[in-house]
Design a protein around this motif. Structure first.
Motif, short mmCIF file in Angstrom:
data_model
loop_
_atom_site.label_atom_id
_atom_site.label_comp_id
_atom_site.label_asym_id
_atom_site.label_seq_id
_atom_site.Cartn_x
_atom_site.Cartn_y
_atom_site.Cartn_z
N LEU A 48 40.13 48.89 42.43
CA LEU A 48 39.42 49.44 41.27
C LEU A 48 40.08 50.74 40.83
CD1 LEU A 48 35.66 48.96 42.22
CD2 LEU A 48 37.05 47.56 40.69
N LEU A 49 40.28 50.87 39.54
CA LEU A 49 40.75 52.14 38.99
C LEU A 49 39.62 53.16 38.99
CD1 LEU A 49 42.64 50.77 35.85
CD2 LEU A 49 43.71 51.74 37.88
N PHE A 61 50.79 55.63 29.63
CA PHE A 61 51.62 54.42 29.61
C PHE A 61 51.19 53.42 28.53
CE2 PHE A 61 51.76 56.01 34.01
CZ PHE A 61 53.13 56.21 34.12
N ASN A 62 50.22 53.78 27.71
CA ASN A 62 49.72 52.87 26.67
C ASN A 62 49.31 51.53 27.28
OD1 ASN A 62 49.06 52.02 24.05
ND2 ASN A 62 51.09 51.14 23.71
N ALA A 63 48.63 51.61 28.43
CA ALA A 63 48.23 50.40 29.15
C ALA A 63 46.98 49.79 28.53
CB ALA A 63 47.99 50.72 30.62
N GLU A 64 46.87 48.47 28.68
CA GLU A 64 45.68 47.73 28.26
C GLU A 64 45.13 47.00 29.48
OE1 GLU A 64 46.27 45.39 24.48
OE2 GLU A 64 48.35 45.90 24.96
N LEU A 65 43.89 47.27 29.84
CA LEU A 65 43.29 46.55 30.95
C LEU A 65 43.10 45.09 30.58
CD1 LEU A 65 40.57 48.93 32.45
CD2 LEU A 65 42.99 48.75 33.00
N GLN A 66 43.29 44.21 31.56
CA GLN A 66 43.07 42.79 31.32
C GLN A 66 41.59 42.53 31.16
OE1 GLN A 66 44.88 40.19 34.20
NE2 GLN A 66 44.35 38.34 33.09
N GLU A 67 41.21 41.93 30.07
CA GLU A 67 39.80 41.70 29.78
C GLU A 67 39.28 40.47 30.51
OE1 GLU A 67 39.35 41.44 25.58
OE2 GLU A 67 39.91 43.54 25.22
N GLY A 68 37.98 40.49 30.79
CA GLY A 68 37.33 39.32 31.35
C GLY A 68 37.54 39.11 32.83
N GLY A 72 35.71 45.17 34.84
CA GLY A 72 36.32 45.92 33.75
C GLY A 72 37.16 47.09 34.19
N MET A 73 37.17 47.39 35.49
CA MET A 73 37.96 48.50 36.01
C MET A 73 38.98 48.05 37.06
SD MET A 73 37.28 51.40 34.52
CE MET A 73 37.52 52.79 35.64
N ASP A 74 39.17 46.72 37.19
CA ASP A 74 40.19 46.22 38.11
C ASP A 74 41.57 46.72 37.69
OD1 ASP A 74 38.25 44.89 39.44
OD2 ASP A 74 39.01 42.87 39.05
#
Length: 215
Positions: A48-49, A61-68, A72-74
């Motif tokens: 978990l972040l 880093f302009n990161a996008e978390l993987q949805e679904g 939501g914080m993995d």
């Protein structure tokens, strides 16, 4: 090009307190079992972040978390491949300000709940789980180009995985309870080595061995 990064804390080995004879083992994958597929994976899972880590990834880093996935914080996210090495080196430092750096929450959840299909009782009670300890061993990388067994991966986006590997130690009675569960399988070091090389493996009774077993 965007790539997918996955950070996980995994415990592929277990031994009895006071002993140094470790055994590789895994638990049935909950998602696969719901679909009627028997596949084992190491105890543990996506880290978990922290709130600060999530914010840092997005702003730096302009990161996008993987949805679904997860809550939501993995620590599963997409970044530009030009920043990949920088991100992997950062997470390999295991800084707890950024993310969860041990598997304790995950392994206790997996062992002390009965979330698996047809599982009437947990493998352990919460009290039985208390003597379990984990010890960090090393951090390893896994790159694309193998036979993925995770439903979260796609062929269109390469996935780079960073695993923090831990060993589990527990009293003899607890180890026996864990390894004696119908939802647990032990595997050999040779099978783990072949899995690391991208060769799909199965247990003696036909359970698929997940591709995240490392040594």
């Amino acid at each position: 090009m965007r790539v997918r990064v996955s950070i996980a804390n995994m415990t592929p080995r277990i031994c009895v307190e006071g002993d140094d004879r470790f055994r590789f083992f895994g638990i049935m994958n909950k998602g696969k079992l719901k679909k009627g597929v028997r596949q084992i994976n190491p105890l543990g899972g996506a880290a978990l972040l922290t709130t600060a880590g999530n914010r840092f990834l997005k702003t730096t880093f302009n990161a996008e978390l993987q949805e679904g996935v997860g809550n939501g914080m993995d620590a599963r996210f997409f970044i530009d491949d030009s920043r990949l090495e920088e991100v992997l080196n950062l997470f390999a430092k295991r800084e707890e300000e950024l993310y969860e750096i041990d598997p304790n929450r995950e392994i206790l959840d997996e062992l002390t709940t009965n979330d698996l299909r047809n599982q009437e009782h947990p493998i352990l009670s919460p009290q039985e789980g208390m003597p379990i300890t984990t010890k960090f061993v090393k951090t390893v990388r896994q790159v694309p180009g193998r036979n993925p067994t995770s439903a979260l991966e796609t062929k269109d986006v390469p996935t780079y995985r960073l695993f923090n590997l831990f060993d589990i130690t527990a009293p003899q009675q607890i180890v026996d309870r864990i390894l004696g569960s119908q939802f647990i399988r032990t595997i050999s070091g040779d099978q783990v080595q072949l899995t690391q090389k991208g060769v799909l493996q199965e247990t003696a009774d036909g359970c698929r061995i997940g591709d995240n077993f490392m040594m």
